[in-house]
Design an enzyme around this catalytic site. Structure first.
Site, PDB file in Angstrom:
ATOM      1  N   PRO A 290       0.825  -1.217   0.000  1.00  0.00           N
ATOM      2  CG  PRO A 290       0.105  -0.911   2.212  1.00  0.00           C
ATOM      3  CD  PRO A 290       0.806  -1.904   1.301  1.00  0.00           C
ATOM      4  NE  ARG A 328      -3.076  12.064  -7.306  1.00  0.00           N
ATOM      5  CZ  ARG A 328      -4.389  12.137  -7.263  1.00  0.00           C
ATOM      6  NH1 ARG A 328      -4.996  13.205  -6.750  1.00  0.00           N
ATOM      7  NH2 ARG A 328      -5.133  11.154  -7.726  1.00  0.00           N
ATOM      8  CB  CYS A 358       4.059  30.418 -18.534  1.00  0.00           C
ATOM      9  SG  CYS A 358       4.420  32.016 -17.803  1.00  0.00           S
ATOM     10  CD  GLU A 359       2.999  24.680 -19.971  1.00  0.00           C
ATOM     11  OE1 GLU A 359       2.059  24.436 -20.757  1.00  0.00           O
ATOM     12  OE2 GLU A 359       4.208  24.578 -20.284  1.00  0.00           O
ATOM     13  CE1 TYR A 386       2.393   7.563  -6.347  1.00  0.00           C
ATOM     14  CE2 TYR A 386       0.250   7.448  -5.276  1.00  0.00           C
ATOM     15  CZ  TYR A 386       1.389   6.825  -5.752  1.00  0.00           C
ATOM     16  OH  TYR A 386       1.524   5.463  -5.623  1.00  0.00           O
TER      17      TYR A 386
END
Length: 430
Positions: A290, A328, A358-359, A386
């Site tokens: 896990p 994520r 800048c995206e 994550y």
């Protein structure tokens, strides 16, 4: 359980982040205080939440012969690893670097399983020298490399083949790993032949069967579908005089991000053992790996509102955390709850929570009802897994600091990077 202004509730069963006197706390520490003292973006973890997650597995195991190897790719901070090592966990690693992290905190090499599709010779050599429990092998080519390295240094490698059972875990395509079109594992139809080939190679000892079908799984059925196929394989192996010692079912148990009902470890293990007993195979050692379920709801990401931009099409809350801090949402279209750590009165507006990178893909949450002003601190929920491990320095942005709350105390467990840190090691041409 206090509803959030984002339309979700704080994660069920995780009281370690809670509202008290109109402010959001981690255990006994107000998150506003951490933001003021340590700055943002800031990852905040709860030690008690880590302990509670471990206890959910420990209590489910009881007296059964089960080794829990924490899937450390979910969160590999040394303080997190040290806590799980102290509690008795093993570790599921996927790189030589992760092995060095486990050894650095005193983890037991004999409780390490080494997974991953692209192990290099130096990583294999390092793991053999350390004495890891087992290599989860994912291809015939890897078997030959593992044999060559083991023979070259006079070692024997314990081997478990990762079998791909072609089971759909129902997860996002990027975290589904058990289908025949995935890069992982050896097709179950080829497994007997590959086991027989492995048995003829020097330096290898066959010890187990392994599978991992995906992540964020909230139903028991995919596990049982995979288990039935593995048990049939084990019978086939036995008929060919190949005896194994352990069965590794991987990880993948999901957590609550919004309205999911997570699968409890006890529910999974009880049903797994019912099948093992029915087949006379409950003598096998069981390994679980896990990751997300151990740390996901144990952390939040704090970020400060820099500007509020009210446009014709939509409203934007521009914050100081970005896709380089928490990948994520843009990678998986993942949903994370968003909470003001000091909620305001007033009518909430619908905002997209976006970062300064800048995206157009730089967003943390979309369409959230929030009553906020410039300078407010927001907590992005369920960010313990994550999150920091996938962070980058895109746009030359230093990575966030990390802090562990322990009751009424807190400890900085990773210093915030500086731009000087990022430039170190680079050089210009003469």
């Amino acid at each position: 359980m206090t509803p959030s202004l984002s339309g979700a509730a704080l994660p069920a069963g995780h009281p370690h982040f809670h509202f008290q006197d109109g402010a959001l706390y981690a255990e006994g520490v107000p998150l506003q205080l951490l933001a003021e003292r340590l700055g943002t973006p800031l990852y905040v973890y709860s030690r008690a939440a880590l302990q509670a997650a471990w206890a959910s597995y420990r209590d489910a195991i009881g007296s059964r012969d089960i080794l829990v190897c924490y899937g450390m790719k979910a969160n590999s901070n040394l303080a997190v690893l040290k806590e799980f090592a102290r509690l008795g966990a093993g570790f599921d690693i996927v790189s030589g670097g992760e092995l060095q992290r486990v050894l650095a905190v005193g983890g037991d090499p004999a409780k390490i399983v080494f997974s991953g599709v692209g192990k290099q010779a130096w990583e294999i050599r390092q793991a053999l020298d350390a004495g890891v429990k087992c290599f989860n092998v994912e291809s015939e080519a890897e078997l030959h490399l593992l044999s060559d390295v083991a023979v070259s240094i006079g070692k024997q490698a314990n081997v478990s083949l990762r079998v791909n059972p072609d089971v759909d875990a129902g997860a996002h395509p990027y975290i589904s790993t058990g289908l025949k079109e995935n890069k992982f594992g050896i097709a179950i139809a080829d497994a007997l032949r590959v086991y027989q080939s492995a048995g003829a190679l020097p330096g290898l000892r066959l010890t187990g069967v392994d599978c991992h079908i995906g992540s964020q799984i909230t139903e028991v059925a995919p596990y049982l579908d995979a288990l039935d196929k593995l048990l049939a394989l084990i019978d086939t192996l036995k008929a060919s005089d190949i005896e194994i010692e352990h069965l590794d079912l991987g990880g993948g148990l999901g957590i609550r991000y919004t309205d999911e009902t997570p699968l409890a470890p006890a529910t999974l293990l009880d049903q797994v053992y019912a099948r093992l007993q029915a087949r006379g195979l409950d003598h096998l050692k069981l390994i679980l790996e896990p990751g997300r379920s151990m740390v996901g709801n144990a952390g939040v990401l704090l970020t400060t509102v820099q500007f509020l931009k009210h446009a014709e099409a939509r409203n934007f809350a521009i914050v100081d955390a970005a896709m380089n801090d928490l990948l994520r949402p843009t990678l998986y279209d993942a949903w994370h709850g968003v909470l003001p750590v000091s909620p305001r009165d007033g009518v909430p507006l619908e905002y997209d929570v976006v970062g300064p990178v800048c995206e157009s893909g730089d967003w943390l949450a979309k369409g959230r009802a929030l009553a906020i002003e410039r300078g407010d601190v927001l907590a992005v929920e369920s960010a313990g897994a994550y999150g920091m491990v996938m962070a980058s320095n895109y746009n030359t942005r230093p990575r966030a600091a990390e802090v562990m709350v322990d009751g009424a105390q807190y400890h900085v467990i990773r210093q915030r990077e500086t731009v000087t840190d990022l430039l170190r090691g680079e050089s210009t041409l003469p």
